[in-house]
Design a protein around this motif. Structure first.
Motif, PDB file in Angstrom:
ATOM      1  N   SER A 105       0.810  -1.224   0.000  1.00 60.42           N
ATOM      2  CA  SER A 105       0.000   0.000   0.000  1.00 60.42           C
ATOM      3  C   SER A 105       0.843   1.275   0.000  1.00 60.42           C
ATOM      4  O   SER A 105       0.344   2.349  -0.343  1.00 60.42           O
ATOM      5  CB  SER A 105      -0.941   0.011   1.215  1.00 60.42           C
ATOM      6  N   GLU A 106       2.113   1.161   0.371  1.00 59.42           N
ATOM      7  CA  GLU A 106       2.976   2.338   0.469  1.00 59.42           C
ATOM      8  C   GLU A 106       4.022   2.405  -0.640  1.00 59.42           C
ATOM      9  O   GLU A 106       4.797   3.357  -0.707  1.00 59.42           O
ATOM     10  CB  GLU A 106       3.670   2.364   1.835  1.00 59.42           C
ATOM     11  N   ARG A 107       4.049   1.418  -1.512  1.00 62.93           N
ATOM     12  CA  ARG A 107       5.059   1.395  -2.568  1.00 62.93           C
ATOM     13  C   ARG A 107       4.755   2.391  -3.679  1.00 62.93           C
ATOM     14  O   ARG A 107       3.606   2.639  -4.017  1.00 62.93           O
ATOM     15  CB  ARG A 107       5.138   0.005  -3.201  1.00 62.93           C
ATOM     16  N   CYS A 108       5.815   2.922  -4.243  1.00 66.58           N
ATOM     17  CA  CYS A 108       5.705   3.727  -5.453  1.00 66.58           C
ATOM     18  C   CYS A 108       5.639   2.776  -6.646  1.00 66.58           C
ATOM     19  O   CYS A 108       6.428   1.833  -6.740  1.00 66.58           O
ATOM     20  CB  CYS A 108       6.922   4.654  -5.566  1.00 66.58           C
ATOM     21  N   SER A 109       4.701   3.015  -7.542  1.00 69.62           N
ATOM     22  CA  SER A 109       4.549   2.143  -8.707  1.00 69.62           C
ATOM     23  C   SER A 109       5.618   2.436  -9.753  1.00 69.62           C
ATOM     24  O   SER A 109       6.254   3.494  -9.736  1.00 69.62           O
ATOM     25  CB  SER A 109       3.175   2.333  -9.332  1.00 69.62           C
ATOM     26  N   GLU A 110       5.778   1.523 -10.685  1.00 68.88           N
ATOM     27  CA  GLU A 110       6.737   1.730 -11.774  1.00 68.88           C
ATOM     28  C   GLU A 110       6.398   2.992 -12.562  1.00 68.88           C
ATOM     29  O   GLU A 110       7.280   3.788 -12.900  1.00 68.88           O
ATOM     30  CB  GLU A 110       6.738   0.522 -12.707  1.00 68.88           C
ATOM     31  N   GLU A 111       5.103   3.192 -12.844  1.00 71.89           N
ATOM     32  CA  GLU A 111       4.696   4.364 -13.614  1.00 71.89           C
ATOM     33  C   GLU A 111       4.975   5.649 -12.845  1.00 71.89           C
ATOM     34  O   GLU A 111       5.406   6.653 -13.416  1.00 71.89           O
ATOM     35  CB  GLU A 111       3.208   4.265 -13.960  1.00 71.89           C
ATOM     36  N   LYS A 112       4.759   5.635 -11.543  1.00 74.81           N
ATOM     37  CA  LYS A 112       5.008   6.834 -10.749  1.00 74.81           C
ATOM     38  C   LYS A 112       6.499   7.126 -10.657  1.00 74.81           C
ATOM     39  O   LYS A 112       6.916   8.288 -10.664  1.00 74.81           O
ATOM     40  CB  LYS A 112       4.395   6.697  -9.360  1.00 74.81           C
ATOM     41  N   PHE A 113       7.328   6.081 -10.562  1.00 74.29           N
ATOM     42  CA  PHE A 113       8.776   6.297 -10.623  1.00 74.29           C
ATOM     43  C   PHE A 113       9.152   6.950 -11.948  1.00 74.29           C
ATOM     44  O   PHE A 113       9.953   7.886 -11.990  1.00 74.29           O
ATOM     45  CB  PHE A 113       9.540   4.970 -10.485  1.00 74.29           C
ATOM     46  N   ARG A 114       8.567   6.441 -13.034  1.00 71.66           N
ATOM     47  CA  ARG A 114       8.884   6.983 -14.353  1.00 71.66           C
ATOM     48  C   ARG A 114       8.487   8.465 -14.426  1.00 71.66           C
ATOM     49  O   ARG A 114       9.216   9.289 -14.990  1.00 71.66           O
ATOM     50  CB  ARG A 114       8.156   6.166 -15.414  1.00 71.66           C
ATOM     51  N   TYR A 115       7.338   8.784 -13.842  1.00 72.56           N
ATOM     52  CA  TYR A 115       6.874  10.171 -13.811  1.00 72.56           C
ATOM     53  C   TYR A 115       7.830  11.051 -13.008  1.00 72.56           C
ATOM     54  O   TYR A 115       8.297  12.089 -13.488  1.00 72.56           O
ATOM     55  CB  TYR A 115       5.467  10.226 -13.210  1.00 72.56           C
ATOM     56  N   ARG A 116       8.135  10.648 -11.786  1.00 73.07           N
ATOM     57  CA  ARG A 116       8.969  11.483 -10.918  1.00 73.07           C
ATOM     58  C   ARG A 116      10.379  11.651 -11.457  1.00 73.07           C
ATOM     59  O   ARG A 116      10.958  12.737 -11.386  1.00 73.07           O
ATOM     60  CB  ARG A 116       8.994  10.886  -9.509  1.00 73.07           C
TER      61      ARG A 116
END
Length: 207
Positions: A40-51
């Motif tokens: 529930s607290e992990r950053c997703s692959e897509e969100k990493f790509r965004y950031r």
């Protein structure tokens, strides 16, 4: 700090460890390190790509030499925010981020979603260390190095903010953060505390 800056940590002294800014080419490695968190607290692959596309200069990775290859064992991931504390909006990601201009904020229901290009503070959304290196002072050294990196790189920001569970407050205080009290953020069920490392004016982030 420049590319390949050594980190001062006795637990890593024989491992050829170093810090460097992250980029989208490091996304897969970040996902592996992030698995140390509950789902529930992990950053997703897509969100990493965004950031890492929007604000790569606000994220660093900790690497070791593993059989001749550099392996990511820790990271600090950040973006920009306005105001004094981490908001739920800043943790999210605009659905149209791939077509959104880097210098344009995405506003929904009156709040900025994701990175705020005009933000005067840095929000750290992930501080992660691979499980085998936890409890050895590695995380503390990495967070302290991140603060120094922001200062040395002359990145414009009044403070660095993050949210943490109560059992991690002392850890962050030991790296120079100040406890600003209970957070309004309800990400992953809430129960967070706001912490700040002031870079310019002490007290800027408290309201």
């Amino acid at each position: 700090m420049n590319l390949g800056t050594p980190i001062q940590c006795s637990a890593l002294s024989e491992l050829g460890s170093f810090l460097r800014p992250l980029s989208v080419t490091d996304v897969d490695s970040c996902v592996i390190v992030e698995s140390a968190f509950s789902e529930s607290e992990r950053c997703s692959e897509e969100k990493f790509r965004y950031r890492l596309s929007q604000t790569p200069e606000l994220s660093i990775g900790l690497f070791i030499n593993d059989g001749g290859n550099d392996r990511l064992i820790g990271h600090v991931i950040g973006n920009r925010i306005s105001g004094g504390r981490v908001t739920e909006g800043s943790i999210l990601m605009p659905e149209n981020w791939r077509t959104l201009a880097h210098n344009k904020a995405f506003i929904e229901d009156g709040q900025v979603i994701g990175n705020d290009p005009n933000g005067t503070a840095i929000a750290v959304h992930s501080v992660a260390i691979s499980p085998e290196y936890q409890g050895k002072g590695v995380g503390k050294a990495m967070v302290a190095a991140y603060i120094q990196y922001i200062k040395d790189a002359k990145i414009s920001a009044e403070c660095i903010m993050l949210i943490a569970h109560d059992y991690l407050v002392r850890f962050y205080e030991s790296t120079g953060f100040e406890n600003c009290g209970n957070s309004h953020c309800q990400f992953a069920g809430g129960g967070w505390f706001d912490l700040a490392s002031f870079l310019i004016v002490p007290g800027f982030c408290i309201y």
